[in-house]
Design a protein around this motif. Structure first.
Motif, short mmCIF file in Angstrom:
data_model
loop_
_atom_site.label_atom_id
_atom_site.label_comp_id
_atom_site.label_asym_id
_atom_site.label_seq_id
_atom_site.Cartn_x
_atom_site.Cartn_y
_atom_site.Cartn_z
N ILE A 43 0.89 -1.31 -0.02
CA ILE A 43 0.04 -0.08 -0.01
C ILE A 43 0.84 1.31 0.12
O ILE A 43 0.45 2.32 -0.55
N GLY A 44 2.05 1.01 0.56
CA GLY A 44 2.91 2.15 0.44
C GLY A 44 3.41 2.82 -0.75
O GLY A 44 3.53 3.92 -1.30
N TRP A 45 3.82 1.58 -1.61
CA TRP A 45 4.40 2.01 -2.94
C TRP A 45 3.07 2.48 -4.00
O TRP A 45 3.17 3.00 -4.75
N MET A 46 1.98 1.89 -3.74
CA MET A 46 0.70 1.75 -4.43
C MET A 46 0.49 3.39 -4.32
O MET A 46 -0.01 4.22 -5.17
N TYR A 47 0.42 3.73 -2.99
CA TYR A 47 0.16 5.36 -2.48
C TYR A 47 1.18 6.33 -3.32
O TYR A 47 0.73 7.24 -3.69
N TRP A 48 2.57 5.83 -3.15
CA TRP A 48 3.50 6.85 -3.68
C TRP A 48 3.22 7.02 -5.26
O TRP A 48 3.23 8.00 -5.91
N TRP A 49 3.12 5.74 -5.89
CA TRP A 49 2.96 5.85 -7.22
C TRP A 49 1.76 6.60 -7.71
O TRP A 49 1.54 7.24 -8.69
N PHE A 50 0.53 6.63 -7.00
CA PHE A 50 -0.64 7.35 -7.02
C PHE A 50 -0.22 9.02 -7.21
O PHE A 50 -0.49 9.81 -8.04
N TRP A 51 0.54 9.40 -6.31
CA TRP A 51 0.72 10.98 -6.03
C TRP A 51 1.81 11.29 -7.01
O TRP A 51 1.60 12.40 -7.68
N VAL A 52 2.75 10.34 -7.48
CA VAL A 52 3.76 10.75 -8.54
C VAL A 52 2.86 10.75 -9.85
O VAL A 52 3.16 11.84 -10.77
N LEU A 53 1.86 10.17 -10.11
CA LEU A 53 1.02 10.37 -11.41
C LEU A 53 0.04 11.45 -11.36
O LEU A 53 -0.31 11.89 -12.42
N VAL A 54 -0.27 11.79 -9.93
CA VAL A 54 -1.16 13.05 -10.10
C VAL A 54 -0.28 14.31 -10.35
O VAL A 54 -0.89 15.26 -10.99
#
Length: 459
Positions: free
Chosen positions: A100-111
């Motif tokens: 969930i940490g890397w998924m959340y990081w990936w989301f904000w990077v794509l934002v």
């Protein structure tokens, strides 16, 4: 289980600073849940479900408030820059925190490329001689510099962003109530006719309300950032407690209040809701001069705020993963002012690459990347709920709780079931099936990697 807040930075240390003041955290907690989706996306939700879209916002608000209460219980007892990722690590296993940490990081990077492009289009409308891609790069670089300077700079910028957003929304709702009540002579409204006179309150039935609910859940994502930021304040537990207890009135006032004004003023089938955006459509109905300039400015502020928070949140999540040996160790080094500069730069670099993909690669490439985060909001909320249910006994054993979840464990179990139902609806819907499959596929790949890593460390 005591607090795990990192502070007292020194040169070359691995500790975050505590530069966020109370006023920063207060405005972060208020403004963190207000993005461009409220000013623009709400129009699409209303056009999809009719006036009944307000039910989607009510149900979405109830779910978010409940989840934030669960997160607040854990965050007050264990303030940490990794927030729910850290709690998943403790409650479920390191593989879950890793995933969930890397998924959340990936989301904000794509934002970042999304918001940078939105800001660039507005700025290009004001200064057409400057290409959109140059504005996009400049905006991203400027906010990267803000995040590299100090956490106080980030907090100060978010403070003023939030002041502008909150003031604008309160004025919008105030003017709407005055017009609906008949106190504005130049505006003649028939709210009941507007709500029910165009094929009824739910003109397309109940199914679109579920679709609108999924849209609103994505809009609400960002409310939890305050639990990440508060770890860099002087008294994390106190600030988190205050923010969590006020989340009910914040979401109710800003979102539900705005939606009620919109559906009372503009018919749901008015094309201006999607063509111009909900706020601009209402301002034009009120004959407000320069309505487009006002809404463009508000959207620019909201986009800048979201982009600023995206870089901040991505870097802190990467830093937390590094502290737990789930990311390269070099991202945990901080500057003299307690900024994880390497994590900021690493996150910004990936964001710039995503920007490049958005402009240079075929559209389907970036769309495919974006689809891997389409259901991230529900995934984050599910992890928070499961973690709180599993950690409650350990939290109580450590001492009295400053924030307690309501009706434990029944309400928490209900949240898990509701999220499971939402995933089922998404899979059954052709409009959302692709994104949920892509998100769960990406999550599954990370979970396998996290589990193999966990097994290696346990061996």
């Amino acid at each position: 289980m005591g607090a795990t807040t990192e502070r007292s930075p020194s040169i070359g240390s691995q500790h975050l600073g505590d530069g966020l003041k109370q006023r920063h955290v207060v405005m972060l907690s208020i403004g963190g849940s207000i993005g461009a989706g409220l000013f623009v996306g709400s129009g699409h939700a209303i056009a999809e479900a009719g006036p009944a879209a307000v039910l989607a916002y009510v149900f979405g608000s109830l779910l978010v408030v409940t989840v934030m209460r669960m997160l607040g219980e854990m965050a007050c007892a264990m303030p940490d820059s990794g927030s729910f990722s850290t709690y998943a690590d403790k409650a479920i296993g390191s593989w879950a925190g890793f995933t969930i940490g890397w998924m959340y990081w990936w989301f904000w990077v794509l934002v970042v490329p999304l918001e940078a492009t939105a800001a660039a289009h507005i700025l290009n409308g004001w200064l057409p001689e400057v290409p959109v891609w140059q504005f996009s790069v400049l905006v991203t670089a400027a906010l990267t510099a803000v995040n590299l300077a100090s956490v106080k700079n980030y907090g100060e910028m978010e403070f003023w962003f939030s002041i502008i957003k909150v003031t604008a929304i309160l004025l919008f709702i105030g003017c709407g109530v005055a017009a609906i009540a008949g106190f504005v002579p130049s505006v003649h409204l028939t709210p009941w006719q507007t709500i029910t006179g165009h094929d009824g309150f739910a003109p397309r039935g109940m199914a679109p309300i579920v679709g609108a609910l999924l849209t609103t859940m994505f809009t609400f994502l960002g409310t939890e950032v305050v639990t990440i930021a508060a770890a860099e304040s002087e008294n994390p537990a106190r600030e988190i407690g205050r923010a969590i207890t006020s989340v009910v009135w914040r979401i109710s006032l800003f979102y539900i209040g705005s939606i009620l004004v919109i559906i009372c003023v503009v018919p749901w089938n008015n094309p201006d809701l999607t063509r111009l955006g909900a706020y601009q459509a209402v301002l034009q109905a009120f004959h407000v001069p320069y309505a487009r300039l006002i809404t463009d400015t508000l959207i620019l502020v909201a986009v800048g705020s979201c982009l600023n928070s995206a870089l901040y949140t991505a870097s802190r999540m990467m830093y937390s993963l590094g502290r737990r040996s789930q990311a390269p160790a070099f991202v945990t080094h901080t500057t003299a002012s307690g900024v994880p500069a390497r994590a900021v730069l690493a996150s910004s670099l990936v964001a710039f690459l995503a920007c490049g993909a958005n402009y240079l690669a075929p559209k389907y490439v970036f769309d495919a990347l974006l689809s891997t985060t389409g259901a991230i909001a529900l995934l984050v909320y599910l992890v928070i709920a499961v973690s709180q249910l599993r950690l409650r006994k350990r939290l109580l054993a450590a001492g009295p709780l400053k924030v307690r979840m309501w009706l434990h464990p029944f309400l928490g179990i209900l949240v898990v079931l509701m999220i499971g139902g939402a995933f089922a609806v998404m899979v059954a819907s052709e409009d959302h099936r692709r994104e949920v499959i892509a998100t769960l596929g990406c999550c599954a790949a990370l979970a396998v990697a996290g589990y193999l890593r966990q097994r290696r460390f346990q061996a």
